[in-house]
Design an enzyme around this catalytic site. Sequence first.
Site, PDB file in Angstrom:
ATOM      1  N   LYS A  42      -8.146   8.606  13.847  1.00 21.21           N
ATOM      2  CA  LYS A  42      -7.637   9.420  12.861  1.00 21.21           C
ATOM      3  C   LYS A  42      -7.968  10.797  13.382  1.00 21.21           C
ATOM      4  CE  LYS A  42      -5.964   6.576   9.836  1.00 21.21           C
ATOM      5  NZ  LYS A  42      -4.554   6.390   9.607  1.00 21.21           N
ATOM      6  N   GLY A  76       0.750  -1.240  -0.027  1.00 22.64           N
ATOM      7  CA  GLY A  76       0.075   0.145  -0.158  1.00 22.64           C
ATOM      8  C   GLY A  76       0.662   1.309   0.024  1.00 22.64           C
ATOM      9  N   ILE A  77       0.313   2.300   0.833  1.00 23.15           N
ATOM     10  CA  ILE A  77       0.976   3.625   0.772  1.00 23.15           C
ATOM     11  C   ILE A  77       2.236   3.356   1.387  1.00 23.15           C
ATOM     12  CG2 ILE A  77       1.025   5.944   1.807  1.00 23.15           C
ATOM     13  CD1 ILE A  77      -2.154   5.688   1.733  1.00 23.15           C
ATOM     14  N   ASP A 113       7.129  -3.784   9.072  1.00 28.95           N
ATOM     15  CA  ASP A 113       6.024  -4.277   8.969  1.00 28.95           C
ATOM     16  C   ASP A 113       5.560  -5.535   9.725  1.00 28.95           C
ATOM     17  OD1 ASP A 113       3.191  -4.968   7.765  1.00 28.95           O
ATOM     18  OD2 ASP A 113       3.781  -3.365   6.274  1.00 28.95           O
ATOM     19  N   TYR A 162     -12.337   3.900  13.870  1.00 27.02           N
ATOM     20  CA  TYR A 162     -11.272   4.558  13.073  1.00 27.02           C
ATOM     21  C   TYR A 162     -11.143   6.015  12.868  1.00 27.02           C
ATOM     22  CZ  TYR A 162      -8.634   4.886   8.567  1.00 27.02           C
ATOM     23  OH  TYR A 162      -7.702   5.297   7.493  1.00 27.02           O
ATOM     24  N   THR A 189      -5.708   0.405  -2.111  1.00 25.02           N
ATOM     25  CA  THR A 189      -4.458  -0.300  -1.379  1.00 25.02           C
ATOM     26  C   THR A 189      -5.135  -1.705  -0.892  1.00 25.02           C
ATOM     27  OG1 THR A 189      -5.175   0.276   0.622  1.00 25.02           O
ATOM     28  CG2 THR A 189      -3.562   1.727  -0.597  1.00 25.02           C
ATOM     29  N   PRO A 190      -4.148  -2.617  -0.680  1.00 24.98           N
ATOM     30  CA  PRO A 190      -4.883  -3.597  -0.227  1.00 24.98           C
ATOM     31  C   PRO A 190      -5.675  -3.702   1.088  1.00 24.98           C
ATOM     32  CG  PRO A 190      -2.404  -4.080  -0.633  1.00 24.98           C
ATOM     33  CD  PRO A 190      -2.824  -2.761  -0.856  1.00 24.98           C
TER      34      PRO A 190
END
Length: 253
Positions: free
Chosen positions: A161, A21-22, A41, A157, A192-193
């Site tokens: 954030k 992803g990012i 990761d 979430y 992304t995934p």
Amino acid sequence: MKNRYRDLIEQVVFVTGAASGIGQAQAKAFLEQGAFVFGFDQQLGKMEEMSVQYSETFAYFLGNITEKKLVMKAIEQCHHKFGSITVLLNTAGILDDYHPLLETEEALWDQIFNSNVKSMYQLTRLVLPEMLEQKSGTIINMASIAGIVAGGGGIAYTSAKHAIIGFTKQLALDYAAQGIRVKGIAPGAIQTPMNAADFAGKGEMAEWVANETPVKRWAQPEEVAELTLFLATPQASYIQGAIVPIDGGWLLK
């Protein structure tokens, strides 16, 4: 693409979520500019491929970002391989499947906050002293449009954030005079995934998101990585504590 940002050559970049992803796009973008990159990761993902392609300038560590001892070990390995960290990219994060409050058990709430917020606090607190000693450093935190408006995630979430944006602003204010440059990025719909579920089946959800976005498409991780490169350069040094949206116009609505 190489050497467009010559000031990034031989910078030591520590990036979380570097396997896909990012985070993976950010790692590759900085490598292409001649930086030393250390990826962190809990999954291998693309990191092994990058370690082969960029054998002299990329290294990685497998571990859970919420486990402080593993993070400390990763920082130690980064120091041994490349030296002091000059750019910290707090990119790793997880979603909550858009659960509202009454569907959010305490365990999920804790998981989201530990992975997205506490891990950022811990890692930044470990890296900040060496940046202060160097009297310079750049910290770029991955927020989200969910940190600015509701609807980009579930209650956990969205709350997490919002917390990241507050963390970014206060950190920027507290250490600006000591040479620490802090900013946040607020992505919208990035393919992304992590967002794979939106593309499942016939991709109705992905199509709806694209149609709701003013520019009528999803962005690719490389577009966020490109923004990150600029924010890490001296040319962006007057950008302090800002949360930069990259959302295709979502926040205009």
